[in-house]
Design a protein around this motif. Structure first.
Motif, short mmCIF file in Angstrom:
data_model
loop_
_atom_site.label_atom_id
_atom_site.label_comp_id
_atom_site.label_asym_id
_atom_site.label_seq_id
_atom_site.Cartn_x
_atom_site.Cartn_y
_atom_site.Cartn_z
N ALA A 1 0.85 -1.19 0.00
CA ALA A 1 0.00 0.00 0.00
C ALA A 1 0.88 1.24 0.00
N PRO A 2 0.36 2.38 -0.47
CA PRO A 2 1.17 3.60 -0.52
C PRO A 2 1.80 3.99 0.81
N ARG B 1 8.67 3.95 4.61
CA ARG B 1 9.51 3.04 5.39
C ARG B 1 10.47 2.28 4.47
N VAL B 2 9.98 1.85 3.30
CA VAL B 2 10.84 1.13 2.36
C VAL B 2 11.95 2.05 1.85
N ALA B 3 11.59 3.29 1.51
CA ALA B 3 12.60 4.26 1.04
C ALA B 3 13.66 4.50 2.11
N ASP B 4 13.23 4.61 3.36
CA ASP B 4 14.19 4.81 4.45
C ASP B 4 15.16 3.64 4.55
N TRP B 5 14.66 2.43 4.33
CA TRP B 5 15.55 1.26 4.38
C TRP B 5 16.65 1.39 3.33
N LEU C 1 5.13 2.68 -8.37
CA LEU C 1 3.98 1.92 -7.91
C LEU C 1 2.84 1.92 -8.93
N GLY C 2 3.19 1.99 -10.21
CA GLY C 2 2.19 1.89 -11.26
C GLY C 2 1.17 3.00 -11.21
N SER C 3 -0.11 2.63 -11.19
CA SER C 3 -1.18 3.62 -11.23
C SER C 3 -1.25 4.47 -9.97
N GLU C 4 -0.57 4.01 -8.90
CA GLU C 4 -0.55 4.78 -7.65
C GLU C 4 0.53 5.85 -7.65
N GLY C 5 1.35 5.89 -8.69
CA GLY C 5 2.33 6.96 -8.84
C GLY C 5 3.73 6.58 -8.39
#
Length: 368
Positions: free
Chosen positions: A253-254, A259-263, A276-280
């Motif tokens: 989910a957006p 958190r993933v970017a921080d990792w 994330l495709g259609s979610e941008g």
């Protein structure tokens, strides 16, 4: 520059002594029109004298896969285990090659390092790539190898249902064969690699690189090759599966994106763009972050193959232009939208002007 000036400059980079009539013939315009464009390029400081001495621009070197894309598009919902009516298209592809072509169409001086076989597909790939404005002198042509091929099957909505890639020839792009590109790599203004490269080739690249290295992970499987080099990557553009595979964190989910970017930042990656495709796009440089919403073509999605490569090219182009990550992400989404609107892997109308027109029609939005 106008789009025509970009085309002329790309041809001059390939052959600085090309006659004006030859330029006119290549572009399908008159010789006086070519002369006018050349005068304009001189007035802008992009040509500095006789023999078309070009102003030095930082070279972008793209290293990785080049292959022929064969795409089957079903005319109705796919039926497993049956013959499906539809269309079959063939076009030049490969992550690194696509990125290089898109960057050349955006007006950058681009050199491609890859490998093809000495066969019909290989010759077609080189011709089409050079015609788009990419310098292909450093693409190895192997007489005893088949040109890599990417076969994808898509539903009527343009979304990929299944793909098979035959990239065995790229394993022969070894450090021993890359030695001839050492000076090119060391003097690049920007380096872009894809994870089609072998572990040994990636190790060679990061040992020789002096410029920032941007990387496209290609797939969740191949992304694992990047794990030892995350601290050396200036920009990483993983999709949902690739990011989750590398980080071990959910990205369903957006709200998972920060958190993933921080990792990734904790591993040393300086700039992260999660696709994330259609979610941008979620973009982050460790200090600021945000969302760039997806830009959809007015006529709907025709084909998704190549959109991620166009997105990577837009990011690289914007950052090399000195744009902040936020604006580069918006430029990237426009490049992707132009590619989604064509049945081919690369949009033939991609240009700075087309990107600007696309962004002008798209209202500024934020993700909620």
């Amino acid at each position: 520059m106008t789009e025509r000036e970009q085309q002329i400059l790309s041809l001059l980079r390939q052959d600085p002594l090309i006659p004006q009539q030859a330029l006119a013939d290549r572009l399908g315009i008159s010789r006086p029109a070519v002369a006018t464009h050349i005068v304009n390029l001189m007035n802008k400081g992009l040509i500095r004298g006789k023999g078309y001495i070009l102003a030095e621009a930082p070279r972008t070197v793209v290293i990785g896969g080049a292959n022929m894309d064969i795409t089957g598009i079903a005319g109705a919902p796919l039926r497993q285990g049956d013959s499906n009516p539809g269309r079959v298209l063939a076009s030049p592809g490969g992550v690194a090659r696509n990125i290089a072509e898109n960057l050349a169409r955006l007006g950058l001086d681009v050199r491609l390092v890859s490998v093809v076989g000495d066969d019909l597909h290989g010759r077609s790939l080189l011709e089409a790539t050079q015609r788009a404005g990419v310098d292909v002198q450093n693409v190895l042509v192997l007489p005893d190898a088949a040109t890599p091929t990417y076969l994808s099957i898509q539903g009527p909505d343009g979304d990929m249902a299944l793909a098979i890639n035959d990239m065995d020839a790229l394993a022969r792009l070894t450090p021993a064969r890359l030695v001839g590109c050492r000076e090119l790599v060391r003097h690049a203004g920007c380096l872009i690699a894809d994870a089609n490269l072998s572990e040994d080739a990636l190790a060679w690249l990061f040992a020789e690189a002096q410029a920032p290295v941007m990387v496209d992970p290609v797939s969740a499987f191949k992304a694992e090759r990047l794990r030892p080099w995350l601290a050396r990557i200036s920009l990483l553009k993983p999709n949902r599966l690739e990011a989750a595979s590398l980080s071990g964190l959910p990205l369903t989910a957006p709200h998972d994106a920060p958190r993933v970017a921080d990792w990734f930042h904790e591993q040393g990656v300086r700039q992260v763009v999660l696709s994330l495709g259609s979610e941008g796009l979620f973009y982050s440089d460790g200090h600021s972050s945000g969302w760039a919403p997806a830009v959809l073509p007015a006529g709907g999605i025709v084909n998704t193959t190549g959109a991620g490569d166009a997105l990577m090219a837009g990011l690289a182009c914007g950052l090399q232009d000195g744009l902040p990550l936020e604006e580069s992400a918006r430029m990237a989404q426009a490049c992707a939208a132009l590619t989604l609107a064509t049945p081919m892997t690369n949009s033939p109308i991609l240009s700075r002007a087309a990107v600007e027109a696309c962004l002008a029609q798209e209202p500024a939005r934020s993700f909620n």
